[in-house]
Scaffold this motif. Structure first.
Motif, short mmCIF file in Angstrom:
data_model
loop_
_atom_site.label_atom_id
_atom_site.label_comp_id
_atom_site.label_asym_id
_atom_site.label_seq_id
_atom_site.Cartn_x
_atom_site.Cartn_y
_atom_site.Cartn_z
N PRO A 173 22.96 -30.16 -4.43
CA PRO A 173 21.72 -29.45 -4.10
C PRO A 173 21.97 -28.07 -3.49
CG PRO A 173 21.57 -31.74 -3.43
CD PRO A 173 22.98 -31.51 -3.86
N GLU A 174 23.11 -27.92 -2.80
CA GLU A 174 23.41 -26.64 -2.14
C GLU A 174 24.16 -25.68 -3.07
OE1 GLU A 174 24.44 -29.65 -0.83
OE2 GLU A 174 22.65 -29.87 0.42
N GLN A 175 25.01 -26.21 -3.93
CA GLN A 175 25.83 -25.37 -4.80
C GLN A 175 25.62 -25.73 -6.27
OE1 GLN A 175 29.88 -25.81 -3.45
NE2 GLN A 175 29.60 -24.35 -1.78
N GLU A 176 25.14 -24.78 -7.02
CA GLU A 176 24.91 -24.92 -8.46
C GLU A 176 24.11 -26.16 -8.85
OE1 GLU A 176 28.17 -23.10 -11.08
OE2 GLU A 176 29.34 -24.14 -9.54
N PRO A 177 22.93 -26.36 -8.26
CA PRO A 177 22.11 -27.51 -8.66
C PRO A 177 21.68 -27.45 -10.11
CG PRO A 177 20.83 -25.98 -7.32
CD PRO A 177 22.26 -25.52 -7.25
N GLU A 178 21.59 -26.20 -10.62
CA GLU A 178 21.15 -26.03 -12.02
C GLU A 178 22.27 -26.36 -13.02
OE1 GLU A 178 23.23 -22.46 -10.68
OE2 GLU A 178 21.57 -23.61 -9.82
N LYS A 179 23.48 -26.58 -12.54
CA LYS A 179 24.61 -26.85 -13.44
C LYS A 179 24.33 -28.09 -14.28
CE LYS A 179 29.66 -26.64 -13.42
NZ LYS A 179 30.86 -26.56 -12.56
N ILE A 180 23.91 -29.18 -13.63
CA ILE A 180 23.50 -30.39 -14.35
C ILE A 180 22.60 -31.29 -13.49
CG2 ILE A 180 25.47 -31.85 -13.72
CD1 ILE A 180 25.39 -32.93 -16.63
N GLY A 181 22.69 -31.18 -12.17
CA GLY A 181 21.95 -32.06 -11.28
C GLY A 181 20.45 -31.97 -11.46
N ARG A 182 19.92 -30.75 -11.56
CA ARG A 182 18.48 -30.56 -11.70
C ARG A 182 17.98 -31.18 -13.00
NH1 ARG A 182 16.82 -24.71 -10.24
NH2 ARG A 182 17.58 -25.58 -8.27
N PRO A 437 8.83 -38.91 -4.80
CA PRO A 437 9.51 -38.50 -3.56
C PRO A 437 11.01 -38.78 -3.59
CG PRO A 437 7.50 -39.68 -3.07
CD PRO A 437 7.72 -39.82 -4.54
N ILE A 438 11.43 -39.79 -4.35
CA ILE A 438 12.85 -40.13 -4.40
C ILE A 438 13.63 -39.08 -5.17
CG2 ILE A 438 14.52 -41.86 -5.17
CD1 ILE A 438 12.23 -43.94 -4.84
N TRP A 439 13.16 -38.76 -6.38
CA TRP A 439 13.86 -37.76 -7.19
C TRP A 439 13.73 -36.36 -6.56
CZ3 TRP A 439 17.18 -39.27 -10.81
CH2 TRP A 439 17.02 -40.54 -11.37
N TYR A 440 12.56 -36.07 -6.01
CA TYR A 440 12.38 -34.79 -5.32
C TYR A 440 13.26 -34.73 -4.08
CZ TYR A 440 10.16 -31.34 -2.26
OH TYR A 440 9.93 -30.29 -1.40
N GLY A 441 13.37 -35.85 -3.38
CA GLY A 441 14.17 -35.91 -2.16
C GLY A 441 15.66 -35.73 -2.38
N SER A 442 16.10 -35.80 -3.64
CA SER A 442 17.52 -35.58 -3.93
C SER A 442 17.94 -34.16 -3.57
CB SER A 442 17.81 -35.84 -5.41
OG SER A 442 17.20 -34.84 -6.22
N GLY A 443 16.97 -33.24 -3.55
CA GLY A 443 17.27 -31.86 -3.18
C GLY A 443 17.62 -30.96 -4.34
N PHE A 444 17.72 -31.50 -5.55
CA PHE A 444 18.11 -30.69 -6.70
C PHE A 444 16.96 -29.84 -7.25
CE2 PHE A 444 21.64 -33.76 -6.96
CZ PHE A 444 22.70 -32.90 -7.20
N ILE A 445 15.71 -30.25 -6.97
CA ILE A 445 14.56 -29.55 -7.54
C ILE A 445 13.70 -29.00 -6.40
CG2 ILE A 445 12.65 -29.70 -9.18
CD1 ILE A 445 13.85 -32.36 -10.17
N PRO A 446 13.65 -27.68 -6.22
CA PRO A 446 12.82 -27.09 -5.16
C PRO A 446 11.34 -27.41 -5.40
CG PRO A 446 14.35 -25.47 -6.08
CD PRO A 446 14.41 -26.67 -6.97
N ALA A 447 10.54 -27.34 -4.34
CA ALA A 447 9.13 -27.73 -4.41
C ALA A 447 8.37 -26.96 -5.49
CB ALA A 447 8.46 -27.53 -3.06
#
Length: 478
Positions: A173-182, A437-447
């Protein structure tokens, strides 16, 4: 004026402007004031001038201080009744199941089982990011007919595994979330919304909706009728979700020839299952079996809490791990407050008034057009809900009753189409359904991104239901 100050002013400004508009006929001043507050909360959730959990808490406190929600119609709200209402969301079973899902994810992480499963999936499917997306969606589809809680299925079973995959690619979530996590998180979330509508038994509110339809129309919707009615829409959306997610939140890493080989070597280096991994695997299997077969013994949240206690007693996680999981407690407070705030719209009478006014406007048009518009309205109104069960309870009977008053409109066709939206509507906001809330809470996808992706996917879901599902149900139900 700084961007931070604008974000703080905008929710307040929206709430004040709406509050200053004259109260519509048929609505109380408290109901209108509450609606203004709720809109301000929604704007704050999108802009996030403060964390989402703080937004929900502030909204609750304002409603409690000014006693905007009547516990019983015509009865004055006391200070005690107001605070009891404000804290009622913490009694919601789905809120606690969401909390447990985060603890399951922690158990997978601490035991090492999550990394092992993630490495195995990457070894088999990790050459292409799109392939990983389809694997996540397929895992949900396989479980969907047997687990009538998408929070348990997606949040408690799929999320803890998927959550371990991005870090292996160097995506956090902090480094390169768009790489594949998001991409993987959005695909996992959107896929469960489709599978929740695909099967009658994939979502508890589906069964509630079926019982309401049977009570009002005297016609039973069987498992096969539901499955057949949604099948063309379900197949199309299931195939589209990973692909559309790939286009609207594209992973920067699309192809990796070497990482599956690396994952295979890492698996060899891990050696046999450790004691902690075995315990976690057995407990995860126990939860899965109880979610599938134990419905008559205990509900999904009870199962989750039971397994969480066993995880603690078995040493998979410690009590310090549980109380120290800020992410889980943050989401619990956020969703508990939003469930209460969204429920207040029904308690004030705002939703019943709005539905009635919309029904009056729809009269006089062709029956098929009215049916289409009612389905769209029913779907869009979920922006005001943090619970699909609450949505069904508050609005489904109203919409069915409205349809009876429209000459030439088939109540059964409309009822099926309304029911088919229940899982799909969970995609529109981070709080629209338990898995959100679970998938959002992962931190990979900003609000802001989550709301934007939800809107795009909602348009795709609705368009497919209207263009494919409408003629299909029209031909199926005579």
């Amino acid at each position: 004026m700084t961007a931070s100050l604008v974000k703080k002013i905008m929710p307040l400004l929206v709430a004040i402007i709406v509050w200053l508009i004259p109260v519509p006929d048929g609505l109380s001043s408290d109901a209108w004031s509450y609606f203004a507050l709720f809109l301000g909360v929604v704007v704050a959730l999108v802009l996030e001038p403060v964390p989402a959990a703080a937004v929900g808490l502030i909204g609750i406190v304002i409603a409690v201080v000014f006693r905007l929600v009547a516990v019983e119609p015509g009865v004055e709200v006391t200070a005690k009744a107001a605070i009891n209402w404000g804290l009622s969301g913490f009694k919601n079973s789905t809120v606690w199941l969401i909390f447990v899902a985060f603890m399951f994810a922690l158990g997978y992480q601490k035991s090492g089982l999550g990394r092992r499963i993630a490495l195995f999936l990457i070894k088999k499917l990790g050459r292409r990011s799109l392939g990983m997306g389809y694997a996540v969606a397929l895992a949900d589809l396989v479980l969907a007919p047997f687990i009538p809680s998408n929070t348990a299925r997606s949040g408690g079973t799929i999320f803890p595994i998927v959550n371990n995959i991005p870090a292996i690619y160097g995506s956090t979530p902090e480094q390169e979330p768009e790489k594949i996590g998001r991409y993987l998180c959005w695909t996992g979330f959107a896929a469960t919304c489709v599978t929740s509508s695909m099967f009658l038994t994939a979502l508890a509110p589906n069964l509630l909706a079926m019982s309401i339809v049977e009570k009002l129309l005297g016609t039973e919707i069987g498992w096969m009728v539901w499955f057949t009615g949604f099948l063309p829409v379900g197949i199309i959306l299931f195939l589209l979700v990973p692909l559309i997610s790939y286009l609207i939140c594209p992973p920067t890493i699309k192809l990796s020839e070497s990482i599956p080989d690396w994952a295979g070597k890492e698996l060899v280096a891990l050696g046999p299952l450790s004691g902690a991994e075995k315990k976690m695997a057995l407990l995860a299997l126990l939860a899965l079996l109880l979610w599938i077969f134990g419905g008559s013994l205990m509900n999904s949240t009870t199962v989750g809490l039971l397994v969480l206690c066993l995880m603690m007693l078995g040493g998979v996680v410690s009590w310090d791990d549980i109380i120290g999981n800020k992410q889980a407690w943050n989401v619990l407070i956020w969703f508990a407050t939003l469930v209460t705030l969204a429920g207040g719209l029904g308690q004030t009478g705002f939703l019943a008034w709005f539905s009635g006014e919309a029904g009056v406007l729809l009269k006089g048009y062709a029956p098929d057009l009215v049916m289409m518009l009612m389905v769209i309205l029913f779907f869009v109104l979920h922006y005001f809900f943090a619970s699909i069960t609450a949505h069904v309870t508050a609005l489904l009977p109203v919409f069915i009753q409205l349809s009876i008053a429209v000459p030439g409109l088939s109540e059964m066709k409309l009822s099926l189409l309304l029911c088919f939206t229940l899982g799909l509507m969970g995609v529109i906001t981070p709080y629209a359904a338990g898995p959100g809330p679970i998938w959002y809470g992962s931190g990979f996808i900003p609000a802001g991104t989550f709301w934007k992706l939800g809107f795009i996917m909602a348009v795709v879901f609705l368009a497919t239901l209207v263009l494919i599902g409408f003629p299909w149900v029209n031909a199926m139900v005579q």
